[in-house]
Design a protein around this motif. Sequence first.
Motif, short mmCIF file in Angstrom:
data_model
loop_
_atom_site.label_atom_id
_atom_site.label_comp_id
_atom_site.label_asym_id
_atom_site.label_seq_id
_atom_site.Cartn_x
_atom_site.Cartn_y
_atom_site.Cartn_z
N ALA A 1 -15.65 27.51 -10.79
CA ALA A 1 -16.15 26.79 -11.97
C ALA A 1 -16.38 27.74 -13.14
O ALA A 1 -16.08 27.41 -14.30
CB ALA A 1 -17.44 26.05 -11.62
N THR A 2 -16.88 28.92 -12.85
CA THR A 2 -17.14 29.89 -13.91
C THR A 2 -15.84 30.37 -14.56
O THR A 2 -15.71 30.36 -15.79
CB THR A 2 -17.93 31.09 -13.35
N VAL A 3 -14.88 30.77 -13.75
CA VAL A 3 -13.66 31.32 -14.34
C VAL A 3 -12.85 30.23 -15.05
O VAL A 3 -12.25 30.49 -16.11
CB VAL A 3 -12.81 32.05 -13.28
N VAL A 4 -12.84 29.02 -14.52
CA VAL A 4 -12.09 27.95 -15.19
C VAL A 4 -12.76 27.57 -16.50
O VAL A 4 -12.08 27.31 -17.50
CB VAL A 4 -11.91 26.74 -14.25
N PHE B 1 -10.74 27.81 -19.92
CA PHE B 1 -10.62 26.68 -20.84
C PHE B 1 -11.05 27.08 -22.25
O PHE B 1 -10.44 26.68 -23.25
CB PHE B 1 -11.47 25.51 -20.35
N ASN B 2 -12.12 27.86 -22.36
CA ASN B 2 -12.59 28.29 -23.68
C ASN B 2 -11.64 29.29 -24.33
O ASN B 2 -11.57 29.37 -25.56
CB ASN B 2 -13.98 28.90 -23.57
N ILE B 3 -10.93 30.06 -23.51
CA ILE B 3 -10.01 31.07 -24.04
C ILE B 3 -8.67 30.46 -24.43
O ILE B 3 -8.13 30.72 -25.50
CB ILE B 3 -9.81 32.20 -23.00
N ASP C 1 -5.11 21.21 -24.06
CA ASP C 1 -5.32 19.77 -24.14
C ASP C 1 -5.19 19.12 -22.78
O ASP C 1 -5.79 18.07 -22.52
CB ASP C 1 -4.30 19.16 -25.11
N VAL C 2 -4.40 19.73 -21.91
CA VAL C 2 -4.19 19.23 -20.56
C VAL C 2 -4.09 20.43 -19.62
O VAL C 2 -3.57 21.48 -20.01
CB VAL C 2 -2.93 18.34 -20.48
N ALA C 3 -4.63 20.29 -18.41
CA ALA C 3 -4.54 21.36 -17.42
C ALA C 3 -4.10 20.76 -16.09
O ALA C 3 -4.50 19.64 -15.74
CB ALA C 3 -5.87 22.09 -17.26
N VAL C 4 -3.28 21.50 -15.35
CA VAL C 4 -2.69 21.00 -14.11
C VAL C 4 -3.15 21.86 -12.94
O VAL C 4 -3.02 23.09 -12.98
CB VAL C 4 -1.15 20.99 -14.19
N PHE C 5 -3.67 21.20 -11.90
CA PHE C 5 -4.13 21.86 -10.68
C PHE C 5 -3.49 21.18 -9.48
O PHE C 5 -3.23 19.98 -9.50
CB PHE C 5 -5.66 21.77 -10.55
N LEU D 1 -19.49 18.75 -18.50
CA LEU D 1 -19.64 19.68 -19.62
C LEU D 1 -18.88 19.22 -20.87
O LEU D 1 -18.80 19.96 -21.85
CB LEU D 1 -19.17 21.08 -19.20
N ASP D 2 -18.33 18.01 -20.82
CA ASP D 2 -17.73 17.38 -22.00
C ASP D 2 -16.54 18.15 -22.55
O ASP D 2 -16.34 18.22 -23.77
CB ASP D 2 -18.79 17.17 -23.10
N PHE D 3 -15.75 18.73 -21.67
CA PHE D 3 -14.49 19.32 -22.11
C PHE D 3 -13.53 18.20 -22.48
O PHE D 3 -13.34 17.26 -21.71
CB PHE D 3 -13.86 20.16 -21.00
#
Length: 282
Positions: free
Chosen positions: A129-132, A136-138, A142-146, A164-166
């Motif tokens: 959760a921390t690294v993602v 995301f902030n870096i 608009d979209v991320a795939v896992f 966290l309202d991303f």
Amino acid sequence: MDILKTKAEMQTWSAAKKRQGKSIAFVPTMGYLHKGHVSLLEIGKPLSDELVLSIFVNPTQFGPNEDLDAYPSNIQNDLDLAEQAGVTAVFLPDKNEMYGPDYQTHVYLDHLPRYLCGRSRPIHFGGVATVVTKLFNIVMPDVAVFGKKDFQQLAVIRQMVKDLDFNIRIIGGEIIRETDGLAMSSRNAYLTPAQRASAVCLSRAINLLKQRVDQGVRSVPDLVREAESFILSFDHTRIDYIELCHPRTLEPVDTVQSETLLALAVQVGKSRLIDNALIGPT
């Protein structure tokens, strides 16, 4: 394809694309790419104007006796596959770039990490959760795939994005398998030939329980006992867990009354392998 090694370079690149009105799809990985990762890139490619891949073996999600130092790596092959898949930028930071000497902020979830892999890997999902969050902030996607192979990770990310309202759309990519059913994983590289032959026990156990549920078996203890016996009939195996649970909350269930997540983790040699499937009536 741009290769960006600092947070500032990545943020500047993304900000410039945003100013041009372009959208960004993002696939975070720890590298050593295989067809499963490529499938995620193929999902992301048509969804946005730009496709970003990150390669970072995140130390905060590894426990003290896990395989951080041994995690496989082949950066040049990763870059070749990324370029073939149409990636437009690769974020390739090192540990010091992501976590400076005075780093002290972490992201934790209350409930989802208590189940499945979180029981034997208590710090893992806090590290994820921390690294993602940082990525995301870096990258500012608009979209991320896992991948859905890491079902619990996907659930954690979706919950975190909601909480966290991303403003990021999260897509789950289907599990990509070898011809014999083994879910593709970077950790498959650790398997000896004999262990590789035993590693098919995970997908075969899933198929076995699907059949039993289709035949009317609903008792979770009965299903788990059968899966345990089946998996332990293969050499080099040690079971971490076999669980049937609610696919959203991950809370264990006693009977298969509706669509249920079957998740398992099995140590095959020194490789800890995971697999899952949704089973039962929808």
